[in-house]
Design a protein around this motif. Structure first.
Motif, PDB file in Angstrom:
ATOM      1  N   ALA A  98       0.728  -1.116   0.120  1.00 59.38           N
ATOM      2  CA  ALA A  98      -0.211   0.065  -0.141  1.00 59.38           C
ATOM      3  C   ALA A  98       0.798   1.288  -0.006  1.00 59.38           C
ATOM      4  O   ALA A  98       0.427   2.159   0.627  1.00 59.38           O
ATOM      5  CB  ALA A  98      -0.978  -0.065   1.096  1.00 59.38           C
ATOM      6  N   GLY A  99       1.914   1.163  -0.806  1.00 54.24           N
ATOM      7  CA  GLY A  99       2.676   2.426  -0.880  1.00 54.24           C
ATOM      8  C   GLY A  99       3.494   2.970   0.381  1.00 54.24           C
ATOM      9  O   GLY A  99       4.082   3.885   0.347  1.00 54.24           O
ATOM     10  N   ALA A 100       3.350   2.154   1.550  1.00 51.09           N
ATOM     11  CA  ALA A 100       4.293   2.519   2.472  1.00 51.09           C
ATOM     12  C   ALA A 100       5.781   2.449   2.187  1.00 51.09           C
ATOM     13  O   ALA A 100       6.052   1.617   1.598  1.00 51.09           O
ATOM     14  CB  ALA A 100       3.970   1.646   3.830  1.00 51.09           C
ATOM     15  N   VAL A 101       6.390   3.339   2.748  1.00 55.62           N
ATOM     16  CA  VAL A 101       7.675   3.481   2.232  1.00 55.62           C
ATOM     17  C   VAL A 101       8.724   2.875   3.214  1.00 55.62           C
ATOM     18  O   VAL A 101       8.444   2.919   4.523  1.00 55.62           O
ATOM     19  CB  VAL A 101       8.038   5.164   1.875  1.00 55.62           C
ATOM     20  CG1 VAL A 101       7.361   5.567   0.643  1.00 55.62           C
ATOM     21  CG2 VAL A 101       7.935   6.056   3.071  1.00 55.62           C
ATOM     22  N   MET A 102      10.096   2.446   2.823  1.00 49.97           N
ATOM     23  CA  MET A 102      10.926   2.044   3.732  1.00 49.97           C
ATOM     24  C   MET A 102      11.339   3.187   4.489  1.00 49.97           C
ATOM     25  O   MET A 102      11.661   4.409   4.053  1.00 49.97           O
ATOM     26  CB  MET A 102      12.017   1.304   2.847  1.00 49.97           C
ATOM     27  CG  MET A 102      11.623   0.152   2.273  1.00 49.97           C
ATOM     28  SD  MET A 102      10.996  -1.172   3.300  1.00 49.97           S
ATOM     29  CE  MET A 102      12.416  -1.788   4.042  1.00 49.97           C
ATOM     30  N   PRO A 103      11.883   2.857   5.773  1.00 51.71           N
ATOM     31  CA  PRO A 103      12.320   4.041   6.555  1.00 51.71           C
ATOM     32  C   PRO A 103      13.515   4.596   6.228  1.00 51.71           C
ATOM     33  O   PRO A 103      14.307   3.950   5.713  1.00 51.71           O
ATOM     34  CB  PRO A 103      12.329   3.354   8.086  1.00 51.71           C
ATOM     35  CG  PRO A 103      12.385   1.924   7.869  1.00 51.71           C
ATOM     36  CD  PRO A 103      11.626   1.591   6.614  1.00 51.71           C
ATOM     37  N   LEU A 136       9.496   6.114  14.803  1.00 49.17           N
ATOM     38  CA  LEU A 136      10.962   6.320  15.112  1.00 49.17           C
ATOM     39  C   LEU A 136      11.417   5.127  15.746  1.00 49.17           C
ATOM     40  O   LEU A 136      11.050   4.425  16.685  1.00 49.17           O
ATOM     41  CB  LEU A 136      11.176   7.361  16.032  1.00 49.17           C
ATOM     42  CG  LEU A 136      12.447   7.848  16.569  1.00 49.17           C
ATOM     43  CD1 LEU A 136      13.554   8.319  15.460  1.00 49.17           C
ATOM     44  CD2 LEU A 136      12.538   8.863  17.587  1.00 49.17           C
ATOM     45  N   VAL A 137      12.654   4.544  15.178  1.00 47.46           N
ATOM     46  CA  VAL A 137      13.321   3.629  16.002  1.00 47.46           C
ATOM     47  C   VAL A 137      14.604   4.086  16.224  1.00 47.46           C
ATOM     48  O   VAL A 137      15.331   4.582  15.187  1.00 47.46           O
ATOM     49  CB  VAL A 137      13.566   2.299  14.970  1.00 47.46           C
ATOM     50  CG1 VAL A 137      14.552   1.301  15.576  1.00 47.46           C
ATOM     51  CG2 VAL A 137      12.176   1.610  14.869  1.00 47.46           C
ATOM     52  N   GLY A 138      15.075   3.991  17.422  1.00 46.06           N
ATOM     53  CA  GLY A 138      16.723   4.275  17.715  1.00 46.06           C
ATOM     54  C   GLY A 138      17.250   3.075  18.347  1.00 46.06           C
ATOM     55  O   GLY A 138      16.957   2.373  19.093  1.00 46.06           O
ATOM     56  N   ALA A 178       9.659   0.466  11.875  1.00 42.97           N
ATOM     57  CA  ALA A 178       9.188   1.796  11.622  1.00 42.97           C
ATOM     58  C   ALA A 178       8.412   2.165  10.283  1.00 42.97           C
ATOM     59  O   ALA A 178       8.868   1.660   9.300  1.00 42.97           O
ATOM     60  CB  ALA A 178      10.538   2.664  11.737  1.00 42.97           C
ATOM     61  N   GLY A 179       7.328   2.828  10.615  1.00 44.33           N
ATOM     62  CA  GLY A 179       6.712   3.406   9.259  1.00 44.33           C
ATOM     63  C   GLY A 179       6.076   2.413   8.493  1.00 44.33           C
ATOM     64  O   GLY A 179       6.106   2.395   7.394  1.00 44.33           O
ATOM     65  N   ARG A 180       5.339   1.531   9.294  1.00 41.40           N
ATOM     66  CA  ARG A 180       4.671   0.388   8.422  1.00 41.40           C
ATOM     67  C   ARG A 180       3.446   0.914   8.123  1.00 41.40           C
ATOM     68  O   ARG A 180       2.936  -0.081   7.184  1.00 41.40           O
ATOM     69  CB  ARG A 180       4.715  -0.634   9.159  1.00 41.40           C
ATOM     70  CG  ARG A 180       6.116  -1.467   9.549  1.00 41.40           C
ATOM     71  CD  ARG A 180       6.217  -2.590  10.405  1.00 41.40           C
ATOM     72  NE  ARG A 180       5.157  -3.580  10.140  1.00 41.40           N
ATOM     73  CZ  ARG A 180       5.794  -4.928   9.474  1.00 41.40           C
ATOM     74  NH1 ARG A 180       6.743  -4.764   9.267  1.00 41.40           N
ATOM     75  NH2 ARG A 180       4.848  -5.916   9.164  1.00 41.40           N
ATOM     76  N   PRO A 202       5.384   7.943   7.517  1.00 42.16           N
ATOM     77  CA  PRO A 202       6.689   7.434   7.235  1.00 42.16           C
ATOM     78  C   PRO A 202       7.630   7.419   8.459  1.00 42.16           C
ATOM     79  O   PRO A 202       7.459   7.975   9.434  1.00 42.16           O
ATOM     80  CB  PRO A 202       7.340   8.584   6.123  1.00 42.16           C
ATOM     81  CG  PRO A 202       6.523   9.680   6.574  1.00 42.16           C
ATOM     82  CD  PRO A 202       5.088   9.223   6.849  1.00 42.16           C
ATOM     83  N   GLY A 203       8.671   6.286   8.325  1.00 43.74           N
ATOM     84  CA  GLY A 203       9.241   6.016   9.615  1.00 43.74           C
ATOM     85  C   GLY A 203      10.755   6.543   9.422  1.00 43.74           C
ATOM     86  O   GLY A 203      11.166   6.674   8.399  1.00 43.74           O
TER      87      GLY A 203
END
Ligand code: ADP
Ligand code: ZN
Length: 670
Positions: free
Chosen positions: A322-327, A497-499, A529-531, A535-536
């Motif tokens: 569904a067009g979710a972008v890679m973080p 956000l993933v740290g 992140a951002g699934r 966006p993540g």
């Protein structure tokens, strides 16, 4: 009393049969068939010394003893016989791992109480999943992948890698293959790394197929375990979702295995029989002549080498659903942006946290270390608090139950008041962070935020993890702090956000797969992140921004990294291009361990193709009170490694007080 056999027994009454018993040593023992006769695969009880044990009829007997002198099989259990395929599988695993067939059978007969129908109470019923229920509409890529998996069915053995980025719909795609297998009337096994066995996954299955699968993992109650084993053997449980041990369930008609997260180290069992469930799943499918699906966003080098050699097929899902972008993955160079003294969050990460929380989104901080601090030392003399039974520091845990703990043997002690080294009072300092300490820091920085830890010791069992995941999904948690338990499979739409607190952590040490494993783990973590629509972004805190693993992650260049890694392994003759086996010698008495090691070294094979390194003290030279030494055997793929190992060990007399363990294809080198 014997129950009647449906068909004519292949061993008439009084004939000699070999019965494989679930005991650590030996293969089959000969017995005499009782009044009803027996057939191969029958599950029976026999006398063994003063005991009565259950075993499986494995074939005709072979001892020289007159048949009259053999003891008689006592009874046959009222449960389906082990199929020829299952028996071949057990023999195969034993031969490959150099475990005894009895030890492998023990994994298959893991629930003795399941061998007979329940006397009382109500057994669990397993509602069959409905394969005709309609799944989501697949994208073109997904449909192509699903079609390939479906086409593989009914065509005998094959292995297909579903190689798709995190969130690309791998699960939806293999659900289609499961539906096809169920329609054909087969049972299906889905293997997951234990820590990923979340109720989230089981619920998703139930939503797709209208009924829950049978679950198989270490947290099952005795009753559930018994009912599930029986239902699998009788073919009543149509789909099993389980940890690696589910591979040894005696399915009545298995027709498809899915190994999800095939790269995951949790598929390797490292006590008892040392086996890799992914590899043995492939063997089981080969023997049963049905397909296997391996799914992952970060394939192992082993699997990719098999794809390249044409042994495995590959289908590819390059995009998120569904067009979710890679973080976006950013590197935080800790040399340029150091955290405050005694703290672990760098200014750029703190800023990103501030921004994320300000817009009501969620953040995850990843650190693969349980507890508060991995090391406690004395400020006055430098004394380090160590486990008395292991070559390991004691990890400080705070929380509701402050204590020091060994993560290898479970040894627990209170924090001493005086230093055992110099006697100084209250001079201990906690060094380095664990997740508890990160939580403390995050709470201090963001007092309004709801900060929670997810680690194997803070959430109890599958149920506890499910509950936690539920609360994150419901946005009852703002900052989620976790160990690798959070890396897998979860889908949190509001997490942006993933740290990664310490991206270098897994790169330490000389482990063959340190780079590969760190890349896989951090790619998985980043994939949280951002699934969904938002966006993540991912921030990797590191002291080594130029390390190939870190650079590959930041450049989203998985294939480049793998190609480079593969080249190095090929040049060094290391797996998957060469073969390794470890021989681990251990015992409570160091002298006896060393004596046996010297004997082994003297008897080492002098095959020119084979190199034997060691003995050397293992990195964990002391583990649970046992002294440990290691040999590492390296060989080209063309050498019959198992034969060489078996012959070698057979040349050296055993010492009852010293254990010799063989690990073919080792993944741990501690
Ligand atoms: P992966 O296993 O590759 O990480 P998932 O199968 O978990 O990906 O898919 C990610 C998310 O996208 C899930 O919530 C899933 O239900 C959803 N999804 C994937 N494909 C589709 C589709 N074709 N239609 C609707 N939702 C989908
Ligand atoms: Zn210990």
């Amino acid at each position: 009393m014997l129950t009647p056999t449906a068909t004519v027994p292949s061993y008439p009454p009084g004939h000699r049969v070999s019965v494989l018993l679930p005991v650590a040593v030996g293969a089959g023992y000969d017995y005499r068939a009782g009044d009803e006769g027996l057939s191969d695969g029958d599950v029976v009880t026999v006398p063994l010394g003063p005991r009565v044990v259950s075993g499986v009829v494995w074939g005709p007997g072979s001892s020289d003893l007159p048949v009259e002198r053999l003891r008689t099989v006592l009874a046959r259990h009222d449960c389906p016989p082990f199929s020829p395929e299952m028996r071949r599988f057990i023999d195969w695993v034993a031969a490959y791992t150099l475990g005894s067939p009895g030890a492998v059978l023990k994994m298959a007969l893991s629930v003795p109480a399941a061998l007979d129908p329940r006397a009382k109470g109500k057994a669990l019923t397993f509602v069959p999943p409905d394969p005709h229920q309609i799944g989501p509409i697949l994208s073109d890529d997904q449909q192509r992948a699903a079609d390939a998996l479906i086409a593989a069915q009914g065509n005998g053995f094959s292995v297909t890698l579903v190689d798709g980025v995190t969130g690309s719909g791998k699960t939806e795609v293999y659900f289609e293959a499961i539906a096809a297998a169920l329609t054909k009337g087969h049972q299906v096994l889905v293997l997951l790394p234990e820590i990923a066995l979340s109720v989230q996954g089981l619920d998703r299955f139930a939503a797709r197929f209208g009924a829950a699968p049978a679950a198989w993992h270490s947290g099952l109650s005795d009753g559930k375990r018994r009912d599930t084993w029986r239902a699998v053997a009788k073919g009543e449980a149509r789909v099993v979702v389980g940890a690696r041990s589910a591979l040894f369930l005696p399915f009545a008609d298995l027709g498809l295995i899915v190994v999800d997260e095939e790269h995951d180290g949790a598929f390797k069992q490292e006590d008892g029989v040392h086996y890799h469930a992914r590899d043995m799943a492939v063997v089981r499918a080969m023997l049963g002549e049905f397909p296997v699906i391996l799914a992952t966003a970060t394939p192992s080098l082993e699997t990719l080498a098999n794809v390249q050699a044409g042994r495995y097929r590959r289908v590819h899902l390059p995009d998120r659903h569904a067009g979710a972008v890679m973080p976006e993955i950013a590197i935080v160079d800790l040399r340029r942006f150091p955290p405050k003294r005694g703290h672990w969050l760098s200014p750029p990460l703190i800023l990103a946290l501030t921004e994320t929380l300000a817009v009501g989104e969620q953040a995850m901080l990843f650190l693969n270390r349980r507890g508060y601090a991995p090391l406690t030392l004395c400020r006055a003399c430098g004394f380090r608090l160590q486990c008395p039974h292991c070559t390991a520091w004691l990890v400080e845990h705070r929380g509701s139950r402050p204590r020091l703990m060994c993560h290898h043997c479970g040894h627990v002690s209170p924090k001493p008041k005086a230093c055992p080294g110099c006697g100084a009072d209250d001079a201990f300092v906690s060094c380095g962070p664990g997740v508890e300490r990160i939580a403390e820091e995050a709470s201090a920085l963001f007092p309004e935020a709801r900060v929670e830890i997810m680690a194997s010791d803070t959430v109890a069992g599958v149920g506890g993890a499910a509950d936690f995941v539920q609360r994150v999904t419901a946005r009852e948690v703002d900052v989620l702090i976790g160990t690798q338990i959070v890396a897998k499979g979860h889908h949190f739409p509001w997490l942006t956000l993933v740290g990664v607190i310490d991206a270098d952590l897994g790169l330490e040490g000389g482990d063959l797969r340190a780079g590969e494993r760190t890349h896989q783990l951090l790619a998985q973590v980043a994939g949280r992140a951002g699934r969904a629509e938002r966006p993540g972004r991912v921030m990797l805190q590191t002291f080594q921004p130029d390390h190939p693993v870190i650079r590959a992650l930041a450049a989203n260049d998985r294939d480049g990294f793998i190609a480079e890694e593969a080249e190095q392994r090929r040049a060094a003759g290391m797996p998957p291009f060469g073969r390794l086996a470890a021989v681990i010698v251990s015992g409570a008495n160091a002298d006896r361990v060393d004596t046996l090691c010297r004997a082994l070294a003297r008897a080492a094979p002098d095959d020119p193709g084979l190199s034997v390194l060691g003995p050397a003290p293992a990195p964990m030279a002391l583990l649970r009170g046992r002294h440990r030494r290691r040999f590492l055997v390296k060989a080209p793929r063309t050498v019959a490694l198992q034969t060489a190992l078996r012959d070698w060990l057979a040349r050296v007399p055993a010492d009852g007080a010293v254990r010799v363990q063989i690990d073919v294809d080792p993944y741990s080198f501690f």
